[in-house]
Design an enzyme around this catalytic site. Structure first.
Site, PDB file in Angstrom:
ATOM      1  N   LYS A   1       1.292  -7.550  13.226  1.00 22.99           N
ATOM      2  CA  LYS A   1       0.138  -6.736  12.803  1.00 22.99           C
ATOM      3  C   LYS A   1      -1.087  -7.254  13.540  1.00 22.99           C
ATOM      4  O   LYS A   1      -1.488  -8.396  13.342  1.00 22.99           O
ATOM      5  CB  LYS A   1      -0.055  -6.847  11.286  1.00 22.99           C
ATOM      6  CG  LYS A   1      -1.157  -5.963  10.732  1.00 22.99           C
ATOM      7  CD  LYS A   1      -1.262  -6.092   9.203  1.00 22.99           C
ATOM      8  CE  LYS A   1      -2.313  -5.119   8.656  1.00 22.99           C
ATOM      9  NZ  LYS A   1      -2.438  -5.207   7.182  1.00 22.99           N
TER      10      LYS A   1
ATOM     11  N   THR B   1       1.959  -4.224   4.340  1.00 18.83           N
ATOM     12  CA  THR B   1       1.899  -4.431   5.791  1.00 18.83           C
ATOM     13  C   THR B   1       1.515  -5.852   6.202  1.00 18.83           C
ATOM     14  O   THR B   1       1.892  -6.285   7.283  1.00 18.83           O
ATOM     15  CB  THR B   1       0.888  -3.465   6.447  1.00 18.83           C
ATOM     16  OG1 THR B   1      -0.374  -3.618   5.799  1.00 18.83           O
ATOM     17  CG2 THR B   1       1.354  -2.047   6.354  1.00 18.83           C
ATOM     18  N   ASP B   2       0.781  -6.574   5.344  1.00 21.97           N
ATOM     19  CA  ASP B   2       0.240  -7.860   5.793  1.00 21.97           C
ATOM     20  C   ASP B   2       1.312  -8.808   6.325  1.00 21.97           C
ATOM     21  O   ASP B   2       1.119  -9.452   7.349  1.00 21.97           O
ATOM     22  CB  ASP B   2      -0.522  -8.557   4.655  1.00 21.97           C
ATOM     23  CG  ASP B   2      -1.930  -8.003   4.503  1.00 21.97           C
ATOM     24  OD1 ASP B   2      -2.238  -6.999   5.177  1.00 21.97           O
ATOM     25  OD2 ASP B   2      -2.699  -8.570   3.717  1.00 21.97           O
TER      26      ASP B   2
ATOM     27  N   THR C   1       0.817  -1.214   0.000  1.00 21.17           N
ATOM     28  CA  THR C   1       0.000   0.000   0.000  1.00 21.17           C
ATOM     29  C   THR C   1       0.849   1.262   0.000  1.00 21.17           C
ATOM     30  O   THR C   1       0.518   2.247  -0.634  1.00 21.17           O
ATOM     31  CB  THR C   1      -0.912   0.000   1.246  1.00 21.17           C
ATOM     32  OG1 THR C   1      -1.711  -1.164   1.191  1.00 21.17           O
ATOM     33  CG2 THR C   1      -1.803   1.205   1.273  1.00 21.17           C
TER      34      THR C   1
END
Lengths: 634, 439
Positions: free
Chosen positions: B258, B179-180, B103
């Site tokens: 996360k 980020t995942d 992202t």
């Protein structure tokens, strides 16, 4: 001077915004009803300008981002969630809101789109946490009819309401998130309205259709009317936030007069100046004001500020000319300075000496700036950076004055005047909301909606008048005052008399308002509760006006405790019945005499006036008398 | 061009000779619409043409066999114009920014309507001009993939590139990452790049960088600042601490996970404090111990053996799952995500014994995430220990899996695998447990 709007080439377009009374917000499950009393948590954000899909920056976005403010948001967990924080993608478009918008569209003869595409409209002033407002076209085309003339509708859109501005100061702006995401319908007409009166009528016609859906919010802040106003040779100016219908014609007239004056000024400036303005050259004139008596300048200097000056050649006299109340080039220059640099204000030589600035100071200022009699000088006292930015805005606005009327977004004020807020946004600020797939609107669904369209307000008036035996005029007044909805709700939920409710909602409230009572504080929930208590017999009809007056002036939300604090609800109906029994027993020998019964009623009224409804007393007495005489006969 | 259009729409558009971005008139039995032809959204129904109206709004127009498309005029195609970044200041530290996708390095693609990795690292610099006041930036695109598509080969590629940068004159390295799985990549780099001489900072964003409210800009500013100047030379992750755009946490790569799908405060250090907290006014170091910038003990230790598995236990899970997977995937090691203090059902004990006998390593972490496993407290825990399960203290399950892959690549013997897995190598386990909300 009366204006001939037709000759001036006036064109007005309306954008009528109205909050929808849905259970949930447009893109999340938060409620649309809220109060602001709750505990708030706050967080801070910054927004950055983003390039549009055409690779361009939007002028309105650049305006905000040049200021790059810290944005403080306050949120109440009851009325906002991570979607409002822009930390969760939007949920699906609220179907209830779509249905209301489509219903309104069908009532206006608009054509619903085959597929709704939600867009992001860039707004970086902080009023949307995302930096954009989600909006979508639901229908195009259609019309409203005003005095036999059709005003075409361009689009009907559905969008999310913005966060409420709490306060703004230099560098920081604060918003409350409760309102963010409440569904708004926007009906935009073509710019074909030719007079202020027609604008008012068209706005009312649209408002009436929206209300016919029965699903719009009512009351302060639920309606916002934006006007696009232009005249021949003028510019398209967007005036935002006209809250009341009655103000629309004043705003149009003011704006026309403002544009006419600006056109006149530009002609005269062109003749005086010949060419354009010299390059921007702000001059530090602090040394001329070291002993000044001007409080504004003194305060600014004490805070470490400077006095900066700008020469506007050939502007003398034009800045303070005021052909119509509030219309002045000086007001425009000041508004630019305030909007772009958030200074408190400007001084200019057209209004000096004054404000504590002496004629000696003006003379030395003119001399130092090399200003002749035909020239004007503008002053700003502030921290140097802000003073220079303010003068830059003044310079840019002064340059526009040579060209005529600038395209801009203005805000309506309560007195019908308007004030500059920012440049007009371009089409560059719209791009697709990719988190939400397109929503198809099927023929079957539209057919079904068509089969159950609500009645128009005219039909409603007819029906209510017939159903409740009220005069058409009284019903129309309920409609025009936007009270017909609560009228119906009260009749549906209480056994109060239609005539009492209708006259209370019209005459009584009007007369209270005339007596200086702030009836705006009587929310619909309060009104409903008042009539509930009235029909329960908790207080009598005679006290209705007093109860409403107290509820309004004290701004109460709990009518029951108000009524008991007024000593009205102290009467226990059982106690009344016991007392009536006693009375009847004592006077049992006279009960056959009608005059005696009347006398008993008189006694009761003396005891209970204002505390128990007369009709109720009469009913209790009649029952008891009937029971007694019946028993005597049997 | 197909613009995502198929069937009837595609035929009507191509008969009109129109391309995406052209101004067209669409005439259907319901009416006429004039606008610019837009790309079809992937999830939309096939018989709608998307038009951008003059006011900027898009709508979908349904077409039938008797509908027509007329091309009115050609239009310039949408494009992203990067603003020229200011010239580098030679007096500033040098930071290398590697883009891998995700992202933070993505934009809305107006041709597909989706968010996709399209922005180069240098586009980011033009979008965040203040970076040029912090460091001289050299930017490169190493790969462009969503983080869920990452695998140990990608970790290896990333590690290799960072290794060569660490040996060059840069003062720090920033990796823009989806980020995942950023936590896994951070752990992987932590084991490969041991005692790095300079900070290696992974950075991502939860909301795409083309939105005015994106967290990308501030995360990136903090990441570049830390890479340029921080005294901490470790592999870490830079993300928002809370909901505000003010404090950015720098998390140790082996301790970060996360914990939220969408919030900007999604990343948390588990079982320890973040290494440091960054604000515009400076860096506040939180860690008691950290590896300092400029040491000469750097070791590059590449390699991952993918024959490892992370298995989350649930009530009623059959031990057969483990047996089948062991067989099919030729596993050399398993990390269990057990319940509570580190348990799986006692029905697993025979299978676990057999795995141990075959030299397959089995380590235990907890699905509680917070706290450490302790298999001495209950009978079942002691039985599991006797069956050969190795408790992995307070290591995150994800980190334990990455570590196991890395350990398997350098240890043949079971005992050596076990020893390395149970030893704190780069701060991935150990430390004192603190009460919540204190310190």
């Amino acid at each position: 001077m009366v204006l001939d709007y037709e000759r001036l080439g006036l064109k007005v377009g309306l954008e009528i915004h109205r909050q929808l009374n849905t259970a949930r917000k447009l893109f999340c499950p938060c409620p649309t009803e809220y109060d602001e009393s709750g505990e708030k948590i706050s967080f801070t954000r910054f927004l950055r300008e983003a390039q549009s899909e055409l690779g361009e920056l939007d002028p309105a976005a650049v305006f905000e981002s040049r200021k790059r403010k810290k944005i403080v948001y306050r949120m109440d967990r009851r009325s906002a969630c991570l979607v409002e924080l822009d930390e969760e993608p939007p949920h699906t478009l609220n179907g209830e809101a779509v249905e209301i918008a489509l219903t309104a569209a069908l009532l206006m003869g608009s054509t619903p789109v085959d597929e709704i595409h939600v867009m992001r409209k860039i707004v970086v002033d902080g009023s949307n946490t995302a930096g954009f407002q989600r909006t979508c076209v639901v229908a195009t085309g259609g019309r409203v009819v005003v005095d036999g003339e059709a005003i075409p509708i361009q689009t009907i859109t559905l969008e999310e309401d913005a966060a409420r501005l709490v306060e703004s100061s230099r560098g920081v702006v604060e918003y409350d998130l409760s309102r963010l995401g409440i569904p708004l319908i926007e009906v935009a007409t073509a710019p074909v309205i030719k007079s202020p009166e027609q604008a008012v009528k068209a706005a009312k016609a649209i408002g009436d259709i929206l209300r016919a859906t029965g699903k719009v919010k009512r009351g302060l802040g639920t309606v916002r009317q934006d006007l696009n106003i232009s005249i021949r040779d003028g510019a398209l100016v967007e005036v935002k936030g006209v809250q009341e219908l009655e103000l629309i014609d004043d705003v149009v007239e003011y704006e026309v007069r403002r544009q006419l004056h600006l056109l006149d000024v530009s002609k005269r400036l062109a003749a005086r100046l010949g060419g354009g303005l010299p390059a921007f050259n702000p001059v530090d004139v602090t040394h001329l004001f070291t002993d000044t008596k001007s409080k504004v300048i003194r305060r600014s200097l004490d805070a470490g500020g400077r006095v900066m000056a700008l020469l506007l050649p050939a502007f003398a006299g034009l800045i303070s000319e005021e052909p119509f109340k509030g219309v002045r080039l000086g007001a425009e220059l000041a508004a630019y300075a305030k909007a772009w640099a958030e200074v408190e204000g400007i001084f200019h030589t057209d209004e000096l000496p004054g404000y504590g600035i002496t004629s000696e100071e003006v003379a030395s200022l003119r001399k130092y700036m090399g200003a002749g009699d035909a020239d004007a000088v503008v002053l700003v006292a502030d921290l140097e950076h802000y003073a220079v930015e303010a003068l830059r805005a003044v310079y840019e606005r002064a340059a526009e004055a040579l060209r005529g009327v600038p395209n801009e977004t203005r805000a309506a004020r309560q007195d019908g005047s308007t004030v500059y807020i920012r440049p007009r946004p371009g089409a560059a600020r719209m791009y697709p909301e990719t988190d939400i797939p397109p929503i198809p609107i099927t023929e079957n669904y539209l057919e079904e909606l068509k089969s159950r369209l609500p009645e128009t307000l005219d039909r409603l008036a007819e029906r209510l008048s017939r159903q409740y035996g009220l005069s058409r005029q009284l019903v129309q007044e309920l409609i025009d005052r936007e009270r017909v909805e609560i009228f119906m709700e009260i009749l549906g939920k209480t056994s109060a008399s239609p005539t009492v409710v209708a006259t209370t909602l019209t005459e009584t409230l009007t007369s209270l308002a005339r007596d200086g009572v702030d009836v705006g504080r009587l929310g619909e929930r309060v009104l409903l509760e008042v009539f509930q208590l009235l029909s329960e017999g908790v207080f009598s009809k005679e006290m209705l006006r007093d109860v409403l007056a107290r509820a309004a002036s004290e701004g109460v939300s709990d009518v029951r405790s108000l009524v008991s604090s007024m000593g009205l609800a102290a009467v226990d109906l059982e106690e009344v019945r016991r007392y009536v029994d006693e009375l009847v027993e004592r006077n049992r020998s006279f009960l056959g005499d009608e005059r005696a019964v009347k006398r008993l009623m008189g006694d009761l009224m003396k005891r209970y006036r204002g505390r128990v409804d007369g009709r109720l007393l009469h009913q209790i007495l009649s029952e008891r008398v009937a029971a007694r005489t019946g028993a005597a006969q049997g | 061009m197909d613009g995502g259009y198929t069937g009837l729409c595609r035929r009507l558009i191509s008969e009109a000779g129109a391309s995406i971005g052209d101004e067209v008139l669409v005439v259907t039995r319901k009416g006429e619409y004039r606008g610019f032809l837009m790309m079809r959204y992937e999830l939309g129904a096939a018989d709608h043409i998307v038009l951008k109206l003059a006011n900027g709004y898009n709508i979908g127009v349904k077409v039938w066999d008797d509908s027509r498309v007329v091309k009115l005029s050609e239009s310039r195609p949408p494009s992203f114009r990067a603003v020229e970044p200011p010239p580098p200041d030679p007096g500033l530290p040098h930071v290398a920014v590697i883009s891998t996708g995700g992202t933070i390095a993505s934009r809305v693609d107006y041709r597909t309507g989706g968010v996709r990795p399209a922005l180069t690292a240098s586009d980011l610099l033009s979008a965040v001009p203040e970076l040029s006041g912090i460091a001289r930036i050299s930017a490169e695109v190493l790969m462009s993939i969503y983080s869920e598509n990452m695998n140990p080969r990608n970790w290896a590629l990333m590690a290799e590139r960072v290794d060569s940068l660490l040996r060059s004159d840069v003062d720090g390295v920033v990796i823009a990452h989806g980020t995942d799985t950023m936590g896994y990549s951070a752990a992987a780099l932590s084991f490969v790049l041991q005692q790095p001489p300079k900070p290696v900072v992974l950075v991502g964003s939860q909301r795409s960088s083309d939105r005015p409210s994106s967290d990308a800009a501030l995360n990136l500013v903090a990441a570049v600042d830390i890479a340029a100047k921080a005294p901490i030379a470790e592999v870490g992750v830079c993300m928002h601490l809370g909901h505000s755009d003010d404090v950015i946490a720098f998390h140790r790569g082996v301790r970060v996970v996360k914990l939220h799908t969408s919030s900007r405060s999604a990343f948390k250090s588990v079982n320890c404090e973040p290494l440091a907290l960054w604000t515009r006014s400076g860096l506040k170091i939180q860690a008691e111990k950290y590896h300092r910038r400029g040491g000469d003990d750097y070791r590059f230790m590449p390699g991952f053996d993918e024959r490892a598995l992370l298995l989350k236990f649930y009530p009623g899970m059959s031990p057969e799952v483990l047996e089948v997977l062991r067989e099919r995937l030729c596993l050399r090691g398993v990390v269990l995500e057990g319940t509570g203090l580190g348990h799986v059902s006692s029905s697993f004990i025979p299978t676990l014994k057999r795995l141990r006998d075959e030299g397959v390593f089995v380590g235990m972490t907890s699905q509680c995430r917070y706290g450490r496993v302790d298999m001495l407290v209950y009978d079942n825990g002691r039985d599991l220990l006797r069956a050969g399960v190795v408790p992995l203290d307070n290591m995150l399950a994800e980190t334990a899996l990455v570590k196991l892959m890395w350990v398997l690549a350098r240890a043949e013997e079971y005992e050596e695998v076990k020893r390395l897995m149970a030893t704190n190598l780069v701060g991935e386990m150990g430390g004192r447990s603190m009460p919540e909300g204190v310190g």
